[in-house]
Design a protein around this motif. Structure first.
Motif, short mmCIF file in Angstrom:
data_model
loop_
_atom_site.label_atom_id
_atom_site.label_comp_id
_atom_site.label_asym_id
_atom_site.label_seq_id
_atom_site.Cartn_x
_atom_site.Cartn_y
_atom_site.Cartn_z
N LEU A 504 47.48 19.43 -28.83
CA LEU A 504 47.25 18.41 -27.82
C LEU A 504 46.43 18.93 -26.66
O LEU A 504 45.62 18.22 -26.08
CB LEU A 504 48.59 17.87 -27.30
CG LEU A 504 49.39 17.00 -28.28
CD1 LEU A 504 50.78 16.76 -27.72
CD2 LEU A 504 48.69 15.68 -28.52
N ALA A 505 46.66 20.19 -26.31
CA ALA A 505 45.95 20.79 -25.17
C ALA A 505 44.53 21.18 -25.53
O ALA A 505 43.70 21.41 -24.64
CB ALA A 505 46.72 22.01 -24.67
N SER A 506 44.22 21.28 -26.81
CA SER A 506 42.91 21.75 -27.24
C SER A 506 41.80 20.84 -26.70
O SER A 506 41.96 19.63 -26.55
CB SER A 506 42.85 21.77 -28.77
OG SER A 506 41.54 21.97 -29.22
N SER A 507 40.66 21.44 -26.42
CA SER A 507 39.51 20.67 -25.93
C SER A 507 38.98 19.71 -26.98
O SER A 507 38.27 18.75 -26.66
CB SER A 507 38.39 21.63 -25.49
OG SER A 507 37.99 22.45 -26.58
N GLU A 559 37.90 27.77 -12.48
CA GLU A 559 37.41 28.91 -11.70
C GLU A 559 35.89 28.90 -11.59
O GLU A 559 35.33 29.27 -10.56
CB GLU A 559 37.88 30.21 -12.36
CG GLU A 559 37.56 31.47 -11.57
CD GLU A 559 38.35 31.55 -10.26
OE1 GLU A 559 37.85 32.18 -9.32
OE2 GLU A 559 39.45 30.96 -10.20
N PHE A 560 35.20 28.48 -12.65
CA PHE A 560 33.74 28.59 -12.65
C PHE A 560 33.01 27.26 -12.84
O PHE A 560 31.82 27.18 -12.58
CB PHE A 560 33.29 29.55 -13.76
CG PHE A 560 33.90 30.92 -13.65
CD1 PHE A 560 33.47 31.81 -12.67
CD2 PHE A 560 34.90 31.33 -14.52
CE1 PHE A 560 34.03 33.07 -12.57
CE2 PHE A 560 35.45 32.58 -14.44
CZ PHE A 560 35.02 33.46 -13.45
N SER A 561 33.70 26.22 -13.28
CA SER A 561 33.03 24.95 -13.57
C SER A 561 32.76 24.16 -12.30
O SER A 561 33.36 24.40 -11.25
CB SER A 561 33.90 24.10 -14.52
OG SER A 561 34.09 24.77 -15.74
N PRO A 566 32.75 16.97 -16.47
CA PRO A 566 33.44 16.05 -17.39
C PRO A 566 34.65 16.69 -18.06
O PRO A 566 35.67 16.04 -18.25
CB PRO A 566 32.35 15.68 -18.40
CG PRO A 566 31.07 15.87 -17.65
CD PRO A 566 31.30 17.03 -16.73
N GLY A 567 34.52 17.98 -18.42
CA GLY A 567 35.63 18.66 -19.08
C GLY A 567 36.86 18.74 -18.20
O GLY A 567 37.99 18.52 -18.66
N LEU A 568 36.64 19.03 -16.91
CA LEU A 568 37.76 19.10 -15.98
C LEU A 568 38.38 17.72 -15.76
O LEU A 568 39.60 17.59 -15.67
CB LEU A 568 37.30 19.69 -14.64
CG LEU A 568 37.05 21.21 -14.60
CD1 LEU A 568 36.60 21.63 -13.21
CD2 LEU A 568 38.31 21.97 -15.00
N ARG A 572 42.24 16.63 -16.31
CA ARG A 572 43.04 15.97 -15.27
C ARG A 572 43.68 14.69 -15.81
O ARG A 572 44.84 14.38 -15.50
CB ARG A 572 42.15 15.65 -14.06
CG ARG A 572 41.65 16.87 -13.30
CD ARG A 572 40.92 16.44 -12.02
NE ARG A 572 40.24 17.57 -11.41
CZ ARG A 572 38.93 17.79 -11.44
NH1 ARG A 572 38.14 16.93 -12.08
NH2 ARG A 572 38.39 18.85 -10.86
N THR A 573 42.93 13.97 -16.62
CA THR A 573 43.48 12.75 -17.22
C THR A 573 44.64 13.08 -18.15
O THR A 573 45.66 12.37 -18.18
CB THR A 573 42.37 12.00 -18.00
OG1 THR A 573 41.29 11.71 -17.12
CG2 THR A 573 42.91 10.71 -18.60
N LYS A 574 44.50 14.16 -18.91
CA LYS A 574 45.59 14.60 -19.78
C LYS A 574 46.83 14.92 -18.97
O LYS A 574 47.95 14.50 -19.29
CB LYS A 574 45.18 15.84 -20.59
CG LYS A 574 44.19 15.59 -21.71
CD LYS A 574 43.96 16.88 -22.48
CE LYS A 574 43.01 16.69 -23.64
NZ LYS A 574 42.81 17.92 -24.43
#
Length: 606
Positions: A504-507, A559-561, A566-568, A572-574
């Motif tokens: 579930l946590a996977s990208s 830390e770097f994004s 969009p990935g972050l 956050r939605t998850k």
């Protein structure tokens, strides 16, 4: 007594097969498939090889006699056509349109323009007087009314397509079969036949095309790229030489081609009796039981529908049930398993339009604990997938109440399942406007999760026959199929928490997929709450571990994004979905207390 259709065969370039070797081959192939031979079939074989070489008398191209249906009639006609195409696809299997052979396309263009062997084809495509001569010669052999089975080989398939809208108005084409057809090449788009046949004609029952990868005339592909409403099938033969691979005799030696022609001439050879006679009185597997339950639910929904909605739903259910039962029987056979009579009695031959749709019998009584997983899955799953038909929520609820009552749980249990699913959806939606059309169809997310994680639920979940059966069911019916979705729905909460949390946590798992799975889990806990049943600690464990994994992923990327990457935002939605689910469980007393009680006991000892 029903009159058999007339068989019309249109030959390709060359001498027109004066000895009719194709006819001998087809008759032999039909008997090999247990169809009658051709003795009692009227056959029309127009010969037009001479007419392709030059014009004897200048004539006009025959006018089109079949017009497009009215806007009011078109939807019904198209729906009936799709039903018949589904039947022939059920008979022949999955279609294959091919990808084409690099370089052959240009060779076909050059051959039409310059090759002496293609002069007949070139004449037909470029000389309207000659084309008119051929079409009128063929039409002179066609009866003014009745049923035809039209078979076109090579250039004959182009002529057949050109002829299709010019047939007498009272002619019905009960089957159109093309073999070795070059009609997919733009050089053969005679009189813009691609445009004129954008939609299937009302007098055409179905059209299938067969291509051979060794046949260069087809360029290694079918025709559905130009006629999306028909189907293509690849056939292979022993002949590897392009000329022999292109011959009509070679195509007609193929069982698939023969099956299509036999079906068009004689109707369905029903598989239903064969399936039922081989069934024995054994208990169906857990997967099969779930499939029967889903079909029963679908039939209960169908019984409450009316008008056009009922017609469409019944048609979709018919296809789903036929394909599903055929798949289960096939899987059992391939794996040396017997088929239970409760499964086999639901079989129907989709290719037989007169075959009745068997209704599953009411199930045996079960306990509430046994019913929570499968009935919760039915609420959130589209049981007629891949078809998508919006059913009023109240009808789905009444159908589930009927199903619950049949299982000895009372109709109130079905109402409670819907109430729990609705509350779970509202909880995860937060302040957002609730989409009531979506809340009862969240199953797609869980199925997508299985596909995205490479088989995340390949573990023996409670109530299932084990990993092997689960894996095979998903593979056989597809992650997007009804069975795959229901198995996923019923088993996700029983999978080991660590593996599921990681998936579930996977990208590769979207926020929508995650929310879908969480919504199912939360709905089950809410249902337990409504029914005063003990909580399932596995659900809290999975959610808590998922939250840890998702937060770790967030810290790693944050830390770097970019702040608004969009990935972050997806992560956050998850987290929002997980937090809302955990908060609900915490507020309503579903948080496990074992660890806390252990610590209190340790404090007392000290």
């Amino acid at each position: 007594m029903t009159t058999k259709p007339v068989l019309v065969f249109l030959h390709g370039v060359g001498d027109g097969d004066p000895t009719d070797k194709w006819k001998l081959q087809l008759s032999q192939s039909l008997t090999e498939l247990s169809y009658p031979a051709l003795e009692n079939i009227e056959i029309i074989i127009p010969k037009f090889a001479h007419a392709l070489k030059g014009v004897d008398e200048v004539e006009k191209v025959p006018p089109r006699t079949h017009k497009r249906p009215s806007r009011a009639d078109a939807p019904h006609i198209r729906r009936e056509f799709e039903r018949r195409m589904s039947a022939i696809e059920f008979k022949l299997g999955k279609q294959d349109r091919g990808t084409g052979i690099l370089g052959v396309e240009q060779g076909i263009y050059a051959a039409v323009e310059h090759s002496p062997k293609m002069v007949q084809a070139s004449n037909y495509l470029s000389n309207d007087a000659l084309r008119a001569q051929v079409l009128r010669r063929v039409l002179s052999k066609i009866p003014p009314s009745g049923k035809l089975v039209l078979v076109g080989h090579s250039l004959g398939s182009v002529i057949a397509a050109d002829l299709l809208l010019r047939l007498p108005e009272n002619i019905e084409v009960t089957g159109f079969i093309t073999i070795g057809s070059p009609l997919g090449h733009s050089s053969f788009n005679v009189d813009k036949v691609w445009d004129s046949l954008r939609e299937p004609p009302a007098h055409l029952s179905w059209w299938v095309n067969f291509w051979n990868p060794a046949d260069l005339v087809t360029s290694g592909r079918g025709l559905s790229s130009q006629f999306p409403w028909m189907t293509d099938y690849k056939v292979t033969s022993k002949a590897r030489h392009p000329i022999k691979a292109h011959s009509a005799v070679e195509y007609l030696s193929s069982p698939a081609v023969t099956e299509a022609i036999g079906y068009a001439l004689y109707g369905s050879q029903s598989k239903e009796l064969v399936i039922r006679s081989s069934a024995i009185e054994i208990k169906p597997s857990e997967t099969e039981t779930l499939a029967i339950l889903a079909l029963r639910y679908a039939h209960l929904i169908n019984a409450r529908l009316e008008g056009d909605l009922k017609t469409r739903y019944h048609g979709a259910l018919r296809q789903v049930q036929a394909t599903l039962i055929d798949g289960i029987v096939g899987w059992n056979s391939d794996n040396g398993r017997a088929t239970a009579s409760s499964i086999s009695r639901l079989a129907l031959d989709l290719s037989d339009p007169t075959a009745e749709l068997p209704v599953p019998l009411p199930g045996i009584h079960v306990s509430i604990d046994e019913a929570i997983d499968p009935l919760s899955a039915l609420v959130s799953e589209n049981v007629i997938r891949p078809f998508e038909i919006t059913i009023p929520i109240e009808i789905k609820q009444k159908a589930l109440e009927d199903l619950s009552a049949e299982l000895g749980l009372t109709s109130l249990f079905g109402a409670d399942i819907f109430a729990a699913a609705k509350r779970a959806h509202e909880t995860l939606a937060g302040q957002k406007l609730v989409n009531w059309k979506r809340w009862s169809a969240v199953g797609l997310g869980a199925v997508a999760l299985v596909a995205a994680t490479g088989g995340l639920v390949i573990a023996a979940a409670p109530g299932l026959a084990g990993a092997a059966l689960l894996t095979s069911a998903l593979a056989s019916f597809g992650p997007g199929g009804m069975v795959g979705g229901l198995i996923t729905a019923g088993s996700l909460a029983g999978v080991g928490g660590g593996g599921l949390a990681f998936g579930l946590a996977s990208s590769s798992t979207s926020a929508a997929d995650l929310e879908s799975v969480i919504e199912r889990m939360l709905a089950k806990e809410i249902l337990r709450e409504i029914r005063n049943l003990p909580s399932d600690p596995a659900i809290w464990q999975i959610l808590a571990e998922t939250e840890i994994q998702v937060r770790r992923e967030y810290e790693r990327l944050d830390e770097f994004s970019d702040a608004n990457a969009p990935g972050l935002n997806e992560i956050r939605t998850k987290l929002t979905s997980i937090e809302r689910a955990l908060e609900y469980l915490r507020k309503n007393g579903h948080e496990p207390k074992l660890e806390l009680e252990g610590q209190e006991g340790l404090a007392e000892q000290q």
